[in-house]
Design a protein around this motif. Structure first.
Motif, PDB file in Angstrom:
ATOM      1  N   ASP A 196       0.828  -1.208   0.000  1.00 14.81           N
ATOM      2  CA  ASP A 196       0.000   0.000   0.000  1.00 14.81           C
ATOM      3  C   ASP A 196       0.863   1.259   0.000  1.00 14.81           C
ATOM      4  N   LEU A 197       1.997   1.207   0.694  1.00 11.18           N
ATOM      5  CA  LEU A 197       2.894   2.361   0.728  1.00 11.18           C
ATOM      6  C   LEU A 197       3.589   2.545  -0.617  1.00 11.18           C
ATOM      7  N   ILE A 198       3.983   1.448  -1.241  1.00 12.57           N
ATOM      8  CA  ILE A 198       4.621   1.530  -2.554  1.00 12.57           C
ATOM      9  C   ILE A 198       3.636   2.084  -3.573  1.00 12.57           C
ATOM     10  N   ARG A 199       2.410   1.623  -3.513  1.00  9.64           N
ATOM     11  CA  ARG A 199       1.369   2.154  -4.416  1.00  9.64           C
ATOM     12  C   ARG A 199       1.145   3.640  -4.167  1.00  9.64           C
ATOM     13  N   ARG A 200       1.233   4.060  -2.921  1.00  6.95           N
ATOM     14  CA  ARG A 200       1.058   5.484  -2.606  1.00  6.95           C
ATOM     15  C   ARG A 200       2.151   6.327  -3.263  1.00  6.95           C
ATOM     16  N   GLU A 201       3.369   5.796  -3.264  1.00  9.84           N
ATOM     17  CA  GLU A 201       4.467   6.502  -3.938  1.00  9.84           C
ATOM     18  C   GLU A 201       4.159   6.662  -5.425  1.00  9.84           C
TER      19      GLU A 201
END
Length: 228
Positions: A91-96
């Motif tokens: 989810d954090l990678i997608r946010r980036e």
């Protein structure tokens, strides 16, 4: 691109590089829309404040409608989650990627029709060309945004839209507060970016870190990642 008399929109203008962009654009004679997800955090006199979340299509569309006179788009808004690619939360990678790639692309697509004979400045990173432990998601997203910048430059050449990429290492901003590395003065970085924009540069290498990383690309990557 002549900044004096231009109408600029800066994303993420409430702090860091974005705030410096808004200040210096005003000083150079531009009308400035300063945007942020929380518009109440923009405290600069002389700017027109707009709410904007570049990851929200409705918010992007509303900003484009409200700022129909923009001639210079500064894509500065960013996020650093600290996520690595193998062990980090997806989810954090997608946010980036949602922020640096999809958000930047959404802004360009929304504003491109009014940027004929105008300009786009994308705030990239030396991590567009390198990687660093604890910043795998950020580096991958910035690499995607760097080539997005190249592609958009070609696609918008027919309408004479100048597209400039700003490359830098670490700047002394809130985003980099947790990193113990040499940091550049953000005011100096922004001045270099705006000088390069007015000079028609395609890329502005604003500090020694960006210059060194780009120079390393022609060599064996093992040299870069094992030095020091």
């Amino acid at each position: 691109m002549q900044i004096s008399g231009a109408v600029a929109l800066v994303t993420g203008a409430n702090r860091g590089l974005g705030r410096h962009f808004a200040v210096q654009l005003l000083e150079r004679g531009a009308k400035v829309y300063a945007t942020a997800r929380r518009p109440e955090t923009v405290d600069l006199p002389g700017v027109l404040v707009l709410p904007l979340d570049i990851t929200d299509p409705a918010s992007v569309a509303a900003a484009a409608q409200a700022a129909g006179d923009v001639t210079l788009l500064v894509n500065n808004a960013g996020v650093s989650t600290g996520a690595d690619l193998v062990s980090g939360e997806l989810d954090l990678i997608r946010r980036e990627l949602d922020t640096h790639f999809w958000g930047t692309l959404a802004m360009i697509r929304a504003f491109a029709p009014q940027l004929a004979d105008g300009a786009i400045l994308n705030v990239l990173s030396a991590l567009s060309w390198s990687a660093y432990p604890g910043a795998g998601g950020y580096a991958a997203a910035k690499a995607a945004e760097w080539n997005l910048t190249n592609a958009v430059r070609l696609e918008l050449a027919g309408q004479r839209t100048q597209v400039t990429g700003l490359l830098l290492g670490a700047a002394d901003t809130d985003m980099m507060a947790g990193y113990d590395v040499p940091k550049s003065d953000p005011a100096v970085i922004v001045k270099a970016a705006l000088d390069g924009l007015e000079a028609g540069e395609w890329e502005v290498l604003a500090d020694e870190a960006a210059t060194a990383v780009k120079a390393s690309l022609a060599r064996d990557p093992r040299e870069f990642y094992t030095q020091g």
